[in-house]
Structure formats: structure tokens, C-alpha cells
Design an enzyme around this catalytic site. Structure first.
Site, PDB file in Angstrom:
ATOM      1  CG  HIS A 305      -2.059   0.918   1.104  1.00  0.00           C
ATOM      2  ND1 HIS A 305      -1.972   2.256   1.375  1.00  0.00           N
ATOM      3  CD2 HIS A 305      -3.326   0.691   0.676  1.00  0.00           C
ATOM      4  CE1 HIS A 305      -3.134   2.825   1.134  1.00  0.00           C
ATOM      5  NE2 HIS A 305      -3.974   1.898   0.709  1.00  0.00           N
ATOM      6  CG  ASP A 362      -8.390  -4.573  -2.872  1.00  0.00           C
ATOM      7  OD1 ASP A 362      -9.585  -4.384  -2.629  1.00  0.00           O
ATOM      8  OD2 ASP A 362      -7.664  -3.723  -3.420  1.00  0.00           O
TER       9      ASP A 362
HETATM   10  N1  ACO Z   1       4.066  -7.568  -4.822  1.00  0.00           N
HETATM   11  C1  ACO Z   1       5.410  -7.571  -5.036  1.00  0.00           C
HETATM   12  N2  ACO Z   1       6.200  -6.500  -4.915  1.00  0.00           N
HETATM   13  C2  ACO Z   1       5.610  -5.355  -4.562  1.00  0.00           C
HETATM   14  C3  ACO Z   1       4.228  -5.252  -4.326  1.00  0.00           C
HETATM   15  C4  ACO Z   1       3.447  -6.422  -4.474  1.00  0.00           C
HETATM   16  N3  ACO Z   1       2.123  -6.411  -4.249  1.00  0.00           N
HETATM   17  N4  ACO Z   1       3.917  -3.987  -4.002  1.00  0.00           N
HETATM   18  C5  ACO Z   1       5.074  -3.307  -4.031  1.00  0.00           C
HETATM   19  N5  ACO Z   1       6.096  -4.132  -4.358  1.00  0.00           N
HETATM   20  C6  ACO Z   1       7.523  -3.797  -4.440  1.00  0.00           C
HETATM   21  C7  ACO Z   1       7.865  -3.037  -5.713  1.00  0.00           C
HETATM   22  O1  ACO Z   1       8.237  -3.920  -6.738  1.00  0.00           O
HETATM   23  C8  ACO Z   1       9.010  -2.170  -5.244  1.00  0.00           C
HETATM   24  O2  ACO Z   1      10.156  -2.982  -5.169  1.00  0.00           O
HETATM   25  P1  ACO Z   1      11.611  -2.367  -5.564  1.00  0.00           P
HETATM   26  O3  ACO Z   1      11.885  -1.312  -4.532  1.00  0.00           O
HETATM   27  O4  ACO Z   1      12.537  -3.528  -5.509  1.00  0.00           O
HETATM   28  O5  ACO Z   1      11.474  -1.810  -6.943  1.00  0.00           O
HETATM   29  C9  ACO Z   1       8.630  -1.797  -3.808  1.00  0.00           C
HETATM   30  O6  ACO Z   1       7.803  -2.884  -3.353  1.00  0.00           O
HETATM   31  C10 ACO Z   1       7.853  -0.498  -3.689  1.00  0.00           C
HETATM   32  O7  ACO Z   1       6.691  -0.602  -4.543  1.00  0.00           O
HETATM   33  P2  ACO Z   1       6.022   0.593  -5.301  1.00  0.00           P
HETATM   34  O8  ACO Z   1       5.309   0.061  -6.486  1.00  0.00           O
HETATM   35  O9  ACO Z   1       7.038   1.672  -5.539  1.00  0.00           O
HETATM   36  O10 ACO Z   1       5.016   1.097  -4.195  1.00  0.00           O
HETATM   37  P3  ACO Z   1       3.785   2.037  -4.434  1.00  0.00           P
HETATM   38  O11 ACO Z   1       3.507   2.725  -3.153  1.00  0.00           O
HETATM   39  O12 ACO Z   1       4.001   2.896  -5.634  1.00  0.00           O
HETATM   40  O13 ACO Z   1       2.604   1.017  -4.822  1.00  0.00           O
HETATM   41  C11 ACO Z   1       0.747  -0.405  -4.714  1.00  0.00           C
HETATM   42  C12 ACO Z   1       1.552   0.684  -4.012  1.00  0.00           C
HETATM   43  C13 ACO Z   1       0.367   0.079  -6.132  1.00  0.00           C
HETATM   44  C14 ACO Z   1      -0.547  -0.650  -3.945  1.00  0.00           C
HETATM   45  C15 ACO Z   1       1.591  -1.688  -4.802  1.00  0.00           C
HETATM   46  O14 ACO Z   1       1.931  -2.133  -3.520  1.00  0.00           O
HETATM   47  C16 ACO Z   1       0.910  -2.803  -5.602  1.00  0.00           C
HETATM   48  O15 ACO Z   1       1.022  -2.838  -6.826  1.00  0.00           O
HETATM   49  N6  ACO Z   1       0.174  -3.732  -4.898  1.00  0.00           N
HETATM   50  C17 ACO Z   1      -0.537  -4.785  -5.589  1.00  0.00           C
HETATM   51  C18 ACO Z   1      -1.863  -4.255  -6.113  1.00  0.00           C
HETATM   52  C19 ACO Z   1      -2.838  -4.018  -4.997  1.00  0.00           C
HETATM   53  O16 ACO Z   1      -3.071  -4.854  -4.135  1.00  0.00           O
HETATM   54  N7  ACO Z   1      -3.505  -2.852  -5.067  1.00  0.00           N
HETATM   55  C20 ACO Z   1      -4.513  -2.458  -4.092  1.00  0.00           C
HETATM   56  C21 ACO Z   1      -4.005  -1.383  -3.208  1.00  0.00           C
HETATM   57  S1  ACO Z   1      -5.180  -0.968  -1.984  1.00  0.00           S
HETATM   58  C22 ACO Z   1      -6.332  -0.091  -2.849  1.00  0.00           C
HETATM   59  O17 ACO Z   1      -6.073   0.611  -3.778  1.00  0.00           O
HETATM   60  C23 ACO Z   1      -7.650  -0.253  -2.445  1.00  0.00           C
END
Ligand code: ACO
Length: 428
Positions: A305, A362
Site C-alpha cells: 500500500h 483487497d
Molecule cells: N508484490 C510484489 N512487490 C511489490 C508489491 C506487491 N504487491 N507492491 C510493491 N512491491 C515492491 C515493488 O516492486 C518495489 O520494489 P523495488 O523497490 O525492488 O522496486 C517496492 O515494493 C515499492 O513498490 P512501489 O510500487 O514503488 O510502491 P507504491 O507505493 O508505488 O505502490 C501499490 C503501491 C500500487 C498498492 C503496490 O503495492 C501494488 O502494486 N500492490 C498490488 C496491487 C494491490 O493490491 N492494489 C490495491 C491497493 S489498496 C487499494 O487501492 C484499495
């Protein structure tokens, strides 16, 4: 008032610091460009506060979420979705008289215009219900042209009631259309969740008995989704509303933003991911290895998140509710077993620990939706119904903001510098 000092090109700029009621600090750069010629750059708005808001407080480090000061845990336990909607939109819990009037009005505006019912026939049967709902809300602005002025409080009030009242009808019709069943008229004596469930699963051929366990579970899920401050879809609603577009189309845009798999669309993706593992595509372990290798398009959906870096309080409540609901309905879910195992493995793995990735709202919600019979392509629509009060509250707050401005970010241009047009015959 405290201030921050910024040095740029040898000059010093003193920037005021705004402090919120929970002590959060924001460096106010309103005058920065005027004074210095420079803008700030913040892709994804990771550090950017776009407004001051008195609706929802969340602390991502401590896992706190409060609507208008009330902890989400208390509201989920003791309130109802319509009461929470009132709280978010009007700022206070209603008195018994106010709650009665509010609930009564929402129940009595649930029918949509008859021509609007036929609108669904024009759309392909296979259309995703999120696209259908967004289109339907846009269409509401063509049917209810007497309540479109964002600056007329009476019209705004009418459109709030219409929107909240008609949303379950609109959502259920998007599903009925996709399966080729007749669309039922709403029944105003039913509560919000029961009325929705009847329109989803009932037919004109026989009475549909709503299971109170199912209705309660849905109502609680909607409370948990009701607002989440300046997330992607809410910021979209505010941005569209900032052009003085009406409430219906602003919310329609929010539905589009919510649909994406990185936002509300994740609940559908989670169940698809769990199903693939349950079907033996990958084991949980193999799947997590692919996630950790950061294979193109492979993420642990329902984890991570932007704001919560410790735990998501909604996920905690939903996980507990998930076990309760499945037990009460005597449902065995292979997907729940897969989810629990996957969560345990991920939380014990350095990749997820170092990046502070925890289950979000989720991760378990889809399992409840599945247990209560909601089809997978309607999961994100359930989220949209739940988020509606938040979108409305945030839109209303924006319209009354003394610092109201059209939303218009800037950019740092990185394209070609000036060059001159060459006729096609002269191009190499
Ligand atoms: N699975 C694997 N790796 C992940 C995940 C995940 N679910 N989420 C983040 N990471 C990793 C990224 O690859 C990144 O790694 P790195 O530093 O080696 O490049 C690091 O964690 C940081 O991730 P970001 O994408 O920069 O974090 P951001 O805050 O931009 O993204 C998000 C947040 C979009 C929710 C992300 O965690 C994600 O894609 N989650 C999966 C989708 C999801 O469940 N969305 C629902 C969110 S809740 C809502 O909107 C209701």
C-alpha cells in the site's frame, strides 16, 4: 507559525509549514513558483498534499484509520453503511431523527428513470460492470439535469440523495444485463444491502429471501471501503470536480480510476491469483519466487500500500470477518486456505518484510464476496458502492474549500527543443 527554508540558485526562500490536527506537517509551496520560478517534482504525488481535509485521518505507520475522528474498528462493529455515509458527508453522526429521515430518503429514491433502465440494452453483454456503472453514472447527468450545479447547495443535496439511492440499482442492473436476466425494480422497504442483494439475485418469478448474515457482511465491507482520503479514485473525483463538473460525472470518473488493478481492481485480481494457485498452476512458493524475481506483470496482488507500511487496519477486520462469515454460512473455501498460507509465507520472507508489504483491504475481501455469491467481475463494483460516500464527501468538501482552485499540475518538459516543420517530400 513554523517555516521551512529552501535554498535554490543562491537564494533563500522561507516557506510556511501547515500543521494538521494530528500533527502532520506540510511545507506550503503555494508561492514557490511565483517567488523562485521553480516548481516541485513529485511523480505519483508520493509527497504531495493536494488539499486540507477534515474527513478521514490515516496513519500508515501506526495502521490507524478514522472517519471524522471515529476509529474504523468502532464503526465496523457498531454502525451501518448509511449512517457512516451520513457521517462522512455531513461531518457528524446523525441523531435518531436525522438518521430516519436520511435512510428514508435514500430508500425512496432507489428507482432509476425508466429510459435509463433501457440504456443497459445498448451495451454489449460481455461489458465489464465497472465500465457499465461508469457509463450509467455519466448518463444520470442527462436524466437529472435539474441537480447539476455544483454551487447550488439544494441541487447538490438532491444529487447526493439520488446518487447514493440509485447506485445499488445501477450496479445490480449492470450484472443482470450481463447474464440476460430481467432487471428488478427496487423494493423500498428493504435496507440498503438487502435491497441490493435482492436486485442482484432475485427474479420476477419468485420472492427472494435475503440472508441477514450476507446482508450484514456486505454492509460491513462497505463501511470499511467508505473513504480513504486522497487515493487515486478520490483524487480523480476531486480533479474532475475542480473544473466545476457535476457530481454524477465526477463520480463516474472515480469509478474508472478505481477499476485499475493497482487500485480497486486488485480485489478481482487477488481471487484470480488465488484460483490459479488452487488449480495447481504454480504452488504458493513458486508464485512468490516469481513475484520476488519481479517478472513482468507479476505482483502479489492484495499486498502493499502506498500509505500503510505496517498493517492495513481494514485488512485485519476483513480477515476476521472472512472466517466468521464462512463459518456462519457453512462454506468451505479452498481459496481461503491458499490465501492464509500465502500471507504466512510472504510475511516471513525478507523481500516483503524489507519493503514493508502487508495484506491490504483487497486480500481477503474477495473471499467474502465469493462466499456470499458475488460474481468475480462484480467485486470492484462492490468497492465502488462502498467508496461512494467518500467520493461524495470529498467532492462536497472541495466545492466549499476557501482555497478552491481548478486542479492543474505542472511538468518538467523533457522533449525536443524548437525545430521547424519539414514537408513530407523532404524528410529522409
Ligand atoms: N508484490 C510484489 N512487490 C511489490 C508489491 C506487491 N504487491 N507492491 C510493491 N512491491 C515492491 C515493488 O516492486 C518495489 O520494489 P523495488 O523497490 O525492488 O522496486 C517496492 O515494493 C515499492 O513498490 P512501489 O510500487 O514503488 O510502491 P507504491 O507505493 O508505488 O505502490 C501499490 C503501491 C500500487 C498498492 C503496490 O503495492 C501494488 O502494486 N500492490 C498490488 C496491487 C494491490 O493490491 N492494489 C490495491 C491497493 S489498496 C487499494 O487501492 C484499495
Amino acid at each position: 507559525m513554523s517555516e521551512a527554508i529552501l535554498t535554490h540558485n543562491g537564494r533563500e526562500y522561507r516557506l510556511p509549514v501547515a500543521t494538521g490536527s494530528e500533527g502532520e506537517q506540510g511545507i506550503d509551496i503555494t508561492a514557490l513558483r511565483k517567488q523562485s520560478g521553480a516548481i516541485t517534482l513529485d511523480p505519483g504525488y508520493v509527497n504531495t498534499g493536494a488539499c486540507k481535509s477534515a474527513i478521514t485521518f490515516l496513519d500508515g505507520e501506526k495502521g490507524i484509520l478514522r472517519y471524522r475522528g471515529y476509529p474504523i474498528e468502532e464503526l465496523a462493529e457498531r454502525s451501518t453503511f448509511l449512517e457512516v455515509a451520513y457521517l462522512l458527508i455531513y461531518g457528524e453522526l446523525p441523531t435518531a431523527v436525522e438518521l430516519d429521515a436520511w435512510t428514508d430518503s435514500i430508500r425512496h429514491h432507489s428507482m432509476v428513470h425508466e429510459k435509463m433502465r433501457r440504456f443497459y440494452d445498448a451495451l454489449p453483454k460481455e461489458a465489464h460492470p465497472m465500465a457499465v456503472c461508469s457509463a450509467a453514472l455519466g448518463a444520470l447527468s442527462t436524466f437529472y439535469q435539474d441537480s447539476l450545479d455544483p454551487r447550488d447547495p439544494q441541487q447538490v443535496m438532491v444529487s447526493i440523495h439520488r446518487l447514493l439511492a440509485k447506485m445499488p440499482t445501477i450496479a445490480a442492473y449492470s450484472y443482470k444485463t450481463s447474464i440476460g436476466q430481467p432487471r428488478l425494480y427496487p423494493k423500498n422497504h428493504l435496507d440498503y444491502a438487502s435491497g441490493y442483494l435482492r436486485m442482484m439475485f432475485g427474479t420476477p418469478c419468485e420472492e427472494y429471501e435475503v440472508d441477514p448474515v450476507v446482508a450484514k457482511a456486505l454492509d460491513t465491507l462497505w463501511i470499511l471501503h467508505a473513504d480513504h482520503e486522497q487515493n487515486c479514485s478520490t483524487s480523480t473525483v476531486r480533479l474532475v470536480g475542480s473544473s466545476l463538473a457535476n457530481l454524477f460525472v465526477s463520480v463516474s470518473a472515480g469509478i474508472c480510476a478505481l477499476w485499475g488493478p493497482l487500485h480497486g481492481g486488485a480485489n478481482q485480481k487477488v481471487i484470480e491469483m488465488l484460483q490459479r494457485i488452487a488449480d495447481g498452476g504454480d504452488t504458493g512458493k513458486q508464485f512468490l519466487e516469481r513475484v520476488k524475481r519481479q517478472e513482468e506483470g507479476v505482483r502479489l496482488m492484495g499486498f502493499g500500500h502506498r500509505v500503510y507500511k505496517n498493517f492495513d487496519p481494514r485488512a485485519k477486520i476483513i480477515k476476521k470477518a472472512c472466517f466468521n462469515v464462512l463459518e456462519q454460512l457453512h462454506v468451505q473455501s479452498r481459496l481461503l486456505d491458499v490465501a492464509v498460507e500465502l500471507e504466512e509465507q510472504a510475511l516471513a520472507d525478507d523481500y516483503f518484510v524489507e519493503r514493508k508489504l502487508y495484506p491490504n483491504v483487497d486480500f481477503y475481501s474477495g473471499i467474502i464476496y465469493q462466499a456470499i455469491g458475488i460474481p468475480v467481475n462484480m467485486f470492484t463494483v462492490m468497492f465502488a458502492i462502498g467508496r461512494l460516500p467518500g467520493w461524495i464527501a470529498q467532492w462536497v468538501e472541495l466545492q466549499g474549500d476557501p482555497n478552491f482552485k481548478i486542479g492543474r499540475p505542472r511538468q518538467i518538459y523533457t522533449g525536443a527543443t524548437e525545430r521547424h516543420y519539414v514537408g513530407v517530400e523532404e524528410r529522409g
